[in-house]
Design a protein around this motif. Structure first.
Motif, PDB file in Angstrom:
ATOM      1  N   GLY A 125      28.348 157.662 -47.988  1.00 54.21           N
ATOM      2  CA  GLY A 125      27.822 157.142 -46.742  1.00 54.21           C
ATOM      3  C   GLY A 125      28.928 156.556 -45.881  1.00 54.21           C
ATOM      4  O   GLY A 125      29.887 155.994 -46.406  1.00 54.21           O
ATOM      5  N   ASP A 126      28.788 156.696 -44.590  1.00 53.46           N
ATOM      6  CA  ASP A 126      29.660 155.948 -43.685  1.00 53.46           C
ATOM      7  C   ASP A 126      29.289 154.474 -43.754  1.00 53.46           C
ATOM      8  O   ASP A 126      30.135 153.590 -43.626  1.00 53.46           O
ATOM      9  CB  ASP A 126      29.504 156.473 -42.258  1.00 53.46           C
ATOM     10  CG  ASP A 126      30.359 155.692 -41.272  1.00 53.46           C
ATOM     11  OD1 ASP A 126      31.581 155.627 -41.477  1.00 53.46           O
ATOM     12  OD2 ASP A 126      29.787 155.114 -40.321  1.00 53.46           O
ATOM     13  N   VAL A 127      28.014 154.222 -43.972  1.00 53.12           N
ATOM     14  CA  VAL A 127      27.478 152.881 -44.180  1.00 53.12           C
ATOM     15  C   VAL A 127      26.369 153.023 -45.223  1.00 53.12           C
ATOM     16  O   VAL A 127      25.823 154.115 -45.417  1.00 53.12           O
ATOM     17  CB  VAL A 127      26.952 152.284 -42.845  1.00 53.12           C
ATOM     18  CG1 VAL A 127      25.808 153.101 -42.276  1.00 53.12           C
ATOM     19  CG2 VAL A 127      26.561 150.823 -42.997  1.00 53.12           C
TER      20      VAL A 127
ATOM     21  N   PRO B 102      15.514 163.008 -43.042  1.00 54.55           N
ATOM     22  CA  PRO B 102      15.755 163.569 -41.706  1.00 54.55           C
ATOM     23  C   PRO B 102      16.558 162.651 -40.780  1.00 54.55           C
ATOM     24  O   PRO B 102      17.138 163.120 -39.798  1.00 54.55           O
ATOM     25  CB  PRO B 102      14.340 163.797 -41.156  1.00 54.55           C
ATOM     26  CG  PRO B 102      13.486 163.957 -42.371  1.00 54.55           C
ATOM     27  CD  PRO B 102      14.068 163.015 -43.376  1.00 54.55           C
ATOM     28  N   PHE B 103      16.608 161.375 -41.106  1.00 58.76           N
ATOM     29  CA  PHE B 103      17.400 160.422 -40.321  1.00 58.76           C
ATOM     30  C   PHE B 103      18.851 160.342 -40.805  1.00 58.76           C
ATOM     31  O   PHE B 103      19.635 159.574 -40.256  1.00 58.76           O
ATOM     32  CB  PHE B 103      16.762 159.028 -40.386  1.00 58.76           C
ATOM     33  CG  PHE B 103      15.498 158.890 -39.595  1.00 58.76           C
ATOM     34  CD1 PHE B 103      15.530 158.487 -38.259  1.00 58.76           C
ATOM     35  CD2 PHE B 103      14.269 159.166 -40.174  1.00 58.76           C
ATOM     36  CE1 PHE B 103      14.359 158.355 -37.531  1.00 58.76           C
ATOM     37  CE2 PHE B 103      13.088 159.035 -39.452  1.00 58.76           C
ATOM     38  CZ  PHE B 103      13.137 158.635 -38.119  1.00 58.76           C
TER      39      PHE B 103
ATOM     40  N   GLU C 267      24.638 158.461 -43.075  1.00 61.55           N
ATOM     41  CA  GLU C 267      25.732 159.271 -42.532  1.00 61.55           C
ATOM     42  C   GLU C 267      26.489 158.582 -41.410  1.00 61.55           C
ATOM     43  O   GLU C 267      27.651 158.901 -41.152  1.00 61.55           O
ATOM     44  CB  GLU C 267      25.216 160.632 -42.082  1.00 61.55           C
ATOM     45  CG  GLU C 267      24.256 160.595 -40.922  1.00 61.55           C
ATOM     46  CD  GLU C 267      23.726 161.979 -40.574  1.00 61.55           C
ATOM     47  OE1 GLU C 267      23.364 162.186 -39.410  1.00 61.55           O
ATOM     48  OE2 GLU C 267      23.665 162.852 -41.476  1.00 61.55           O
ATOM     49  N   SER C 268      25.880 157.645 -40.702  1.00 61.65           N
ATOM     50  CA  SER C 268      26.571 156.944 -39.619  1.00 61.65           C
ATOM     51  C   SER C 268      25.794 155.675 -39.272  1.00 61.65           C
ATOM     52  O   SER C 268      24.617 155.529 -39.615  1.00 61.65           O
ATOM     53  CB  SER C 268      26.678 157.825 -38.364  1.00 61.65           C
ATOM     54  OG  SER C 268      25.385 158.053 -37.811  1.00 61.65           O
ATOM     55  N   MET C 269      26.451 154.777 -38.553  1.00 62.12           N
ATOM     56  CA  MET C 269      25.764 153.573 -38.099  1.00 62.12           C
ATOM     57  C   MET C 269      24.641 153.930 -37.127  1.00 62.12           C
ATOM     58  O   MET C 269      23.580 153.293 -37.120  1.00 62.12           O
ATOM     59  CB  MET C 269      26.764 152.620 -37.430  1.00 62.12           C
ATOM     60  CG  MET C 269      26.217 151.226 -37.190  1.00 62.12           C
ATOM     61  SD  MET C 269      25.901 150.297 -38.708  1.00 62.12           S
ATOM     62  CE  MET C 269      27.574 149.772 -39.116  1.00 62.12           C
ATOM     63  N   GLN C 270      24.840 154.965 -36.340  1.00 56.76           N
ATOM     64  CA  GLN C 270      23.790 155.378 -35.417  1.00 56.76           C
ATOM     65  C   GLN C 270      22.584 155.918 -36.172  1.00 56.76           C
ATOM     66  O   GLN C 270      21.434 155.719 -35.738  1.00 56.76           O
ATOM     67  CB  GLN C 270      24.315 156.439 -34.435  1.00 56.76           C
ATOM     68  CG  GLN C 270      23.345 156.803 -33.332  1.00 56.76           C
ATOM     69  CD  GLN C 270      22.941 155.610 -32.471  1.00 56.76           C
ATOM     70  OE1 GLN C 270      23.777 154.756 -32.123  1.00 56.76           O
ATOM     71  NE2 GLN C 270      21.661 155.530 -32.114  1.00 56.76           N
TER      72      GLN C 270
END
Length: 250
Positions: free
Chosen positions: A128-130, A160-161, A186-189
């Protein structure tokens, strides 16, 4: 997973002294983990820094993969036999660690049978990025059932997120009323998108929230980022080659 995970895990909340979080996570991954691998068959599952806006700070989460309860018992027996309740061979390591941390809280957790080991996670390239760290309280005796509900009903909503369920555990030495979930995001977004759906109205996410309220007593989530030498980040266990120049065990 095709194989059953029979490992157990040590989960640690560590309170950091001042601005020493980077020093501490390096000391744990590069200086301690190689010793643990060689002498105790203990693998580093992950070392993370809590993102302060979402949880306690400055705090670190450590997780160690033990070779079942037998492996954990052997390690604890070796560790606590001396008069100091610490391995005398590791006196230098303990002294160094004390400069960086003020205390902590540990628990032993047992994985869901289908949860991957750290070797499997690294082999599959899970990262994970986060990360989201979730503690869930459930009615006594229902922790195993709750983990199955998560696998069947939550993962199809979260994936899916860009959220992947990296770990699912229940707390041992207690009354089967606490679960730990670890999501690799996968990302903070991607984290923000799920939170927006949960807060402002996403049908699938809110169905899961309703189900969560039905089967649990309380729930809390905070975010983390993994240390530079955390296994899912580098795809392997930390090694002696990762140490700062000049560090020796004794």
């Amino acid at each position: 997973m095709s194989t059953v995970n029979t490992k157990v895990y040590t989960h640690e909340f560590i309170d950091i002294r001042g601005s020493n979080r980077a020093n501490y996570v390096h000391h744990m991954t590069a200086n301690w983990s190689p010793i643990a691998q060689e002498e105790r068959d203990q693998l580093c599952y992950g070392v993370w820094g809590v993102i302060g806006t979402t949880g306690r700070w400055p705090q670190v989460i450590n997780m160690w993969e033990e070779d079942g309860f037998d492996g954990l018992a052997a390690g604890l027996d070796h560790e606590t036999k001396s008069a100091t309740f610490q391995d005398p061979k590791l006196a230098k390591w303990w002294e160094e660690a004390a400069n960086y941390r003020s205390g902590g809280l540990d628990r032993v957790v047992v994985p869901a049978p289908w949860a991957p080991t750290i070797s499997q996670l690294c082999a599959e390239g899970v990262r994970g990025d986060v990360y989201a760290h979730e503690m869930v309280r459930v009615p006594r005796g229902t922790a195993r059932d709750f983990l199955e509900i998560v696998a069947e009903e939550a993962t199809p909503v979260f994936e899916p997120f860009g959220w992947k369920l990296a770990g699912a555990f229940r707390t041992a030495l207690a009354d089967d009323s606490e679960c730990l979930l670890l999501w690799a995001i996968e990302s903070m977004q991607a984290w923000a998108e799920l939170e927006k759906a949960a807060t402002f109205g996403g049908d699938a996410v809110n169905r899961w929230k309703k189900r969560l309220y039905e089967v649990s007593d309380s729930f809390g989530r905070f975010l983390m980022r993994d240390a530079p030498l955390s296994p899912m980040r580098i795809g392997r266990q930390p090694s002696r080659a990762d140490r700062h120049e000049g560090w020796t065990d004794l």
